[in-house]
Design an enzyme around this catalytic site. Structure first.
Site, PDB file in Angstrom:
ATOM      1  N   ILE A  70      43.955  48.113  27.865  1.00  0.00           N
ATOM      2  CA  ILE A  70      45.243  47.806  27.213  1.00  0.00           C
ATOM      3  C   ILE A  70      45.607  46.337  27.323  1.00  0.00           C
ATOM      4  O   ILE A  70      46.558  45.887  26.707  1.00  0.00           O
ATOM      5  CB  ILE A  70      46.391  48.654  27.813  1.00  0.00           C
ATOM      6  CG1 ILE A  70      46.425  48.524  29.340  1.00  0.00           C
ATOM      7  CG2 ILE A  70      46.318  50.092  27.375  1.00  0.00           C
ATOM      8  CD1 ILE A  70      47.671  49.104  29.954  1.00  0.00           C
ATOM      9  N   GLY A  71      44.867  45.569  28.087  1.00  0.00           N
ATOM     10  CA  GLY A  71      45.223  44.153  28.198  1.00  0.00           C
ATOM     11  C   GLY A  71      44.213  43.417  29.050  1.00  0.00           C
ATOM     12  O   GLY A  71      43.264  44.001  29.588  1.00  0.00           O
ATOM     13  N   MET A  72      44.478  42.121  29.131  1.00  0.00           N
ATOM     14  CA  MET A  72      43.574  41.293  29.919  1.00  0.00           C
ATOM     15  C   MET A  72      44.415  40.575  30.951  1.00  0.00           C
ATOM     16  O   MET A  72      45.364  39.871  30.631  1.00  0.00           O
ATOM     17  CB  MET A  72      42.879  40.301  28.976  1.00  0.00           C
ATOM     18  CG  MET A  72      41.633  39.690  29.557  1.00  0.00           C
ATOM     19  SD  MET A  72      40.433  40.956  30.023  1.00  0.00           S
ATOM     20  CE  MET A  72      39.523  40.063  31.257  1.00  0.00           C
ATOM     21  N   GLU A 132      44.649  38.290  34.772  1.00  0.00           N
ATOM     22  CA  GLU A 132      44.026  37.082  35.294  1.00  0.00           C
ATOM     23  C   GLU A 132      42.688  37.368  35.963  1.00  0.00           C
ATOM     24  O   GLU A 132      41.758  36.581  35.893  1.00  0.00           O
ATOM     25  CB  GLU A 132      44.996  36.470  36.310  1.00  0.00           C
ATOM     26  CG  GLU A 132      44.612  35.071  36.675  1.00  0.00           C
ATOM     27  CD  GLU A 132      45.456  34.580  37.850  1.00  0.00           C
ATOM     28  OE1 GLU A 132      46.569  35.092  38.038  1.00  0.00           O
ATOM     29  OE2 GLU A 132      44.967  33.690  38.567  1.00  0.00           O
ATOM     30  N   GLU A 167      40.073  43.167  33.387  1.00  0.00           N
ATOM     31  CA  GLU A 167      40.715  44.025  32.389  1.00  0.00           C
ATOM     32  C   GLU A 167      41.854  44.847  32.998  1.00  0.00           C
ATOM     33  O   GLU A 167      41.829  45.171  34.177  1.00  0.00           O
ATOM     34  CB  GLU A 167      39.685  45.019  31.841  1.00  0.00           C
ATOM     35  CG  GLU A 167      38.716  44.372  30.878  1.00  0.00           C
ATOM     36  CD  GLU A 167      37.543  45.296  30.586  1.00  0.00           C
ATOM     37  OE1 GLU A 167      37.354  46.269  31.344  1.00  0.00           O
ATOM     38  OE2 GLU A 167      36.842  45.026  29.613  1.00  0.00           O
ATOM     39  N   LYS A 177      44.411  47.880  37.109  1.00  0.00           N
ATOM     40  CA  LYS A 177      43.932  46.490  37.012  1.00  0.00           C
ATOM     41  C   LYS A 177      42.687  46.416  37.875  1.00  0.00           C
ATOM     42  O   LYS A 177      42.712  46.868  39.018  1.00  0.00           O
ATOM     43  CB  LYS A 177      44.965  45.545  37.619  1.00  0.00           C
ATOM     44  CG  LYS A 177      46.061  45.151  36.694  1.00  0.00           C
ATOM     45  CD  LYS A 177      46.876  44.053  37.354  1.00  0.00           C
ATOM     46  CE  LYS A 177      48.132  43.786  36.563  1.00  0.00           C
ATOM     47  NZ  LYS A 177      48.982  42.805  37.209  1.00  0.00           N
ATOM     48  N   ASP A 198      57.920  33.371  38.755  1.00  0.00           N
ATOM     49  CA  ASP A 198      57.312  33.444  37.423  1.00  0.00           C
ATOM     50  C   ASP A 198      58.044  34.473  36.573  1.00  0.00           C
ATOM     51  O   ASP A 198      57.431  35.268  35.865  1.00  0.00           O
ATOM     52  CB  ASP A 198      55.823  33.822  37.566  1.00  0.00           C
ATOM     53  CG  ASP A 198      55.059  33.575  36.263  1.00  0.00           C
ATOM     54  OD1 ASP A 198      55.639  32.945  35.346  1.00  0.00           O
ATOM     55  OD2 ASP A 198      53.903  34.023  36.161  1.00  0.00           O
TER      56      ASP A 198
END
Ligand code: AMP
Length: 965
Positions: A612-614, A616, A619, A638, A731
């Site tokens: 679903i995403g990438m 740091e 995947e 993650k 952040d």
């Protein structure tokens, strides 16, 4: 009167019964009554009645002779229990006028007498013993009866007489000179006939002696009935039943039918006499014989003692379902669903059996009495129990039994239960219970103690806290030791000290022991402030003040030796009474930190479904997690890509160690980690709508302002929680907020704090999120909760502008410069004035001037409660332009004045609210400013004080410049 009235209403319709004592018409042969004189007076004459039946009559007609006294007496009449008898005489009488030449001697009446007597003994008539009943006259002196050659009228007269004294009586008729024929004489008495009333039988009853007398009669219950209330009725003089009272009820198994009690038919029953009638057997029961008082349950169905017979027969419940256990250290939450079959009852309750089971053996023993069950162990109506005070690292089996009112009757046992076996986790050690002192000198003593009863793991360390008794806990010292004794030195002579000891395992500190007091020996020359052992840490806590965290760090820095003591952090956080975030980098071994704060998950319980995403480090996938005894949940996974360095591994896992310390609905929840096999994984709750910035861009303009404020509120609430734990995010940005399917926003991404701290050049690298970062954090790494508030202001702007990039395509250096010169982002299109004002507050140059997350949260709550305040927008602003703080035309007095006190940021807010002159501003209150979004307390004070000051000086100026007339 009353009695009569009552009788009228209570007469029970039942015809009277007449019992005849004498009827001359039915006497066979001659009557041969006694007559006096025996000759020339009454004479017995036989005639034919109207039906041609011969009857005996007595006649006399001496109308021509004066002084007549002719007596006729009946035979003795036994009264047969009668108390009042009725005499009905049918007779004809000649009208004297119809007899020529009888004037003076002719009579038209006769007299009726009676005489009571016990036996039939009198053969002659003793006139004096007779009592007169009445003189009887004819109603119709000319009868229609055909007597000889004449038609005469027949008279009927009835007289009643009380006859109560003797067994019988005589009647006598005295003629004093009439022409009369006694056609018939009938003597009778009345009874109230046998009757059944209210299921009671009342016998045939002779009426009373007097015309008004009532005879009270007690009824007897009919067959198969029982008395409800004594059944009574009164027999009236006329032979009528009056005033029924009480009655009977049919016995169980019988019902009333036609004044009798009939047995209930097969398939019916009657349990109590008071039940109205027989009822059909309730479901799952039957009656095979007539007259059933109860229906028997069908096989497999039961009735509890307390169940009414009218209730259907029921069954015990089936087993509880879907038992789920959640282990939390040494407590377990057990939850289950009610049985599939409740057996037709609503009184299901549960009880819980707790067993300790040896590993690898079938042997299980009941748990000890120290285990606590909330809300209880038996008779539970709820389907959730918290079991606490369990032993650490122990296998327990919990059996949930479901029971209902018929479980006992059915003999049901283990079939209705479900069980689960769990293993408890670690728990802090129990308190040390006994402390001794030995080798006591003037300045020292040797303190020793026993291991806690329940260490719940390997004891890593003991902590001794002690203080002079007089000092209470205002000033105390701490010592740590690995052994169960410690040499306490540096004490004052002849002083009582209070000692507490506690143990620490991997699960943390246990409770302190109860206080133990020991005194040092005397010293003629006490030494004040004598050398404190360097192992001591002296903490002074003044009054109610709580040490600020920064001070705590200062103390830590001052305390030799290194390494930084995590235990001290724990100590201090517990002293201050707040939970404080522990930096995982204070652990030398990152694996210790990760296992302290995150749960190791067995990789076999994870099913990865899609990318679903990438992130740091590799995947990010979505998938499902099924932990034994828990429901399957969706998770995000993650993973750390292959070929990582030690530092990357540490950085990767540090996010989980941080996240694992948080527990808040607006902070992404850590489910656990996989560190025992590769790839390393961090498992978190799954947020269906992904990151907030992309989500908003995808749904540009689709939400109401309230929905947007709701999202901002969630983020503020999560940030307040983090700031309360003294965690600085560093952040905070919409890209690091995740959104679930319910639009709940949660703060995530806890990786940056460390990276920036590690890298002294960070401010000048591309890694710093310049657009989101407060100026002091950019220029000298002053990252605080106040710098997180600045970032929050930027997130607000991102949210209201549906994911627009802050400062659009300006480059980072230009952004830093613009902020430095006082420029701030303008309100996005359709942005409520109050929200933009809140953003501007977050972007105060002085960080102390920025609101806290708590204030922001309050403000947003107020806006949500009063959505009207969100309606006012600044109008469509041309974007992209920056809000110009300098433009304030001289005619705009309020603006100029605000500029003079450094609060020109409020010019639009005040103008939009109608505050266009200084006079208007005099009406400004704290509440009004809260409403307008001017929430910084010092700004509110300055505004109120300054406007008053300004108005005062204007008035003084006017007075000085006025010229007297
Ligand atoms: P991160 O490394 O945390 O920045 O994650 C990278 C991307 O993965 C995010 O931008 C999200 O789109 C997605 N993602 C991360 N965590 C989750 C989660 N818990 N639920 C859904 N998506 C996630």
């Amino acid at each position: 009167m009353c009695g009569t009235f009552l009788f009228i209403f209570f007469v029970v319709s039942a015809p009277e019964r007449l019992l005849t004592l004498l009827d001359t018409r039915t006497v066979p042969g001659e009557l041969k009554w006694a007559a006096s004189p025996s000759e020339g007076g009454w004479e017995e004459v036989s005639i034919m009645d109207e039906k041609n039946i011969p009857i005996r009559t007595y006649q006399v007609c001496n109308v021509l002779e004066p002084n007549q006294n002719n007596w006729l007496r009946t035979d003795w009449i036994p009264r047969s229990g009668a108390q009042r008898v009725y005499v009905e005489v049918k007779f004809t009488l000649r009208d004297c006028n119809s007899l020529p030449g009888v004037t003076g001697t002719c009579k038209e009446t006769f007299n009726l007498y009676y005489h009571e007597s016990n036996e039939d003994k009198d053969s002659y008539i003793k006139e004096s013993s007779f009592i007169k009943v009445d003189t009887v006259a004819a109603d119709e002196s000319f009868t229609q009866v055909d007597v000889g050659d004449r038609i005469m009228k027949l008279n009927t007269e009835v007289r009643d007489v009380k006859v109560t004294n003797r067994k019988g009586f005589y009647l006598a008729f005295q003629d004093v000179g009439a022409c009369i024929a006694l056609v018939s004489v009938r003597v009778f008495y009345k009874t109230c006939p046998l009757t059944v009333r209210n299921l009671a039988t009342f016998p045939d009853t002779v009426t009373g002696a007097d015309t008004s007398s009532l005879v009270e009669v007690r009824g007897s219950c009919v067959n198969q009935s029982e008395e409800k209330e004594e059944p009574k009725m009164y027999c009236g003089a006329d032979g009528e039943w009056l005033v029924p009272i009480g009655g009977c009820l049919c016995n169980p198994g019988y019902e009333e039918k036609g004044a009798a009690c009939k047995a209930c038919s097969v398939g019916f029953y009657k349990a109590k006499s008071t039940d109205t009638g027989c009822s059909k057997c309730p479901p799952h029961s039957h009656s095979l014989r007539e007259g059933a008082t109860v229906c028997d349950c069908h096989s497999g169905f039961f009735r509890a003692d307390s169940d009414p017979f009218s209730m259907a027969c029921t069954q015990p419940p089936s087993a509880p379902q879907q038992l789920i256990s959640v282990v939390n250290e040494t407590s377990v939450v057990l939850e289950w669903a009610p049985p599939r079959r409740l057996g037709g009852r609503s009184d299901t309750s549960y009880s819980l059996e707790c067993l300790i089971c040896q590993t690898g053996s079938q042997l299980c023993l009941p748990c000890g009495s120290d285990v606590l069950f909330a809300p209880g162990q038996t008779g539970l109506k709820t389907t959730r129990v918290v079991v606490s005070e369990l032993r650490a690292h122990t296998h327990y089996t919990f059996i949930i039994h479901a029971r209902n009112g018929v479980s006992q009757a059915s003999g049901a046992g283990a079939a209705q239960s479900v069980s689960v076996t769990v293993t408890t986790n670690q728990a802090a050690p129990s308190p040390v219970s006994a402390i001794q002192a030995s080798d006591v000198t003037r300045h020292s003593l040797l303190l020793s103690w026993q291991q806690p009863d329940r260490p719940n793991g390997v004891i890593l360390e003991y902590e001794v806290k002690f203080y002079e008794k007089d000092q209470r806990e205002r000033s105390y010292r701490i010592m740590r030791t690995f052994s169960r004794s410690v040499d306490v030195t540096g004490l004052n002579p002849l002083t009582v000290y209070v000692f507490h000891v506690r143990a620490r395992t991997a699960a943390g500190y246990g409770e302190f022991s109860a206080p133990f007091e020991f005194s040092t020996n005397s010293d003629p020359f006490p030494l004040i402030g004598e050398g404190v052992n360097s192992a001591f840490l002296l903490l002074s806590i003044s009054g109610v003040g709580i040490l600020h965290l920064h001070n705590i760090f200062l103390i830590l820095l001052c305390v030799p030796p290194s390494p930084p003591s995590l235990s001290l952090l724990f100590l201090l956080s517990s002293v201050a009474g707040v939970k404080i975030y522990v930096d995982p980098f204070t652990y030398e071994d990152p694996d210790q930190a990760i296992h302290e704060f995150a749960k190791e998950i067995d990789v076999s319980s994870i099913h990865i479904e899609r990318v679903i995403g990438m992130g740091e480090f590799g995947e990010v996938c979505s998938g499902r997690l099924r932990v034994q005894g828990k429901r399957e949940i969706y998770v995000a996974i993650k993973s750390l890509k292959a070929g990582y360095s030690d530092k990357q591994r540490r950085d990767f896992l540090s996010e989980a160690s941080i996240m694992g310390q948080f527990d808040h609905p607006n902070i992404i929840r850590l489910e656990g980690v996989v560190t025992r096999c590769k790839p390393l994984m961090i498992i978190t709750e799954y947020m269906e709508n992904g990151s907030l910035d992309a989500f908003l861009r995808k749904h540009d303009g689709q939400f109401t302002v309230i929905q947007l404020v709701g999202m901002l509120r969630g983020i503020a609430s999560g940030m307040k929680y983090l700031s309360d734990m003294s965690y600085v995010h560093r952040d905070l940005a919409a890209r690091n907020i995740l959104v679930n399917s319910n639009l709940v926003c949660k703060v995530s991404d806890f990786g940056l704090s460390r990276v920036l701290e590690d890298d002294p050049e960070a401010a000048y690298t591309t890694r710093i999120p310049i657009r989101w970062t407060a100026p002091e954090a950019i220029s000298y790494r002053k990252f605080t909760t106040a710098s997180d508030v600045w970032s929050y202001g930027i997130v607000m702007w991102e949210v209201v502008s549906y994911g627009e990039r802050p400062y659009w395509d300006m480059n980072n250096q230009d952004v830093i410069k613009a902020i430095e010169e006082g420029y701030r982002l303008p309100a996005p299109m359709d942005c409520p004035v109050v929200l933009h004002q809140l953003m501007l507050d977050c972007w105060e140059r002085e960080r102390a001037e920025r609101p806290t997350f708590s204030q922001i949260l309050n403000m947003l709550d107020k806006l949500i409660r009063n959505p009207g305040t969100l309606r006012r927008t600044g109008g469509d602003r041309p974007t992209p332009t920056m809000l110009d703080p300098g433009v304030c035309v001289p005619e705009w007095s309020v603006c100029v004045w605000l500029q003079s006190i450094g609060l020109e940021r409020y010019r639009d807010t005040l103008a939009a609210a109608g505050y266009t002159s200084l006079e208007n501003l005099l009406a400004l209150t704290h509440q009004e400013m809260d409403r307008l979004g001017i929430i910084t307390p010092s700004h509110q004070d300055i505004l109120i004080a300054s406007v008053q000051q300004e108005m005062l000086s204007q008035m003084q100026h006017m007075q000085h410049t006025m010229v007297p007339v």
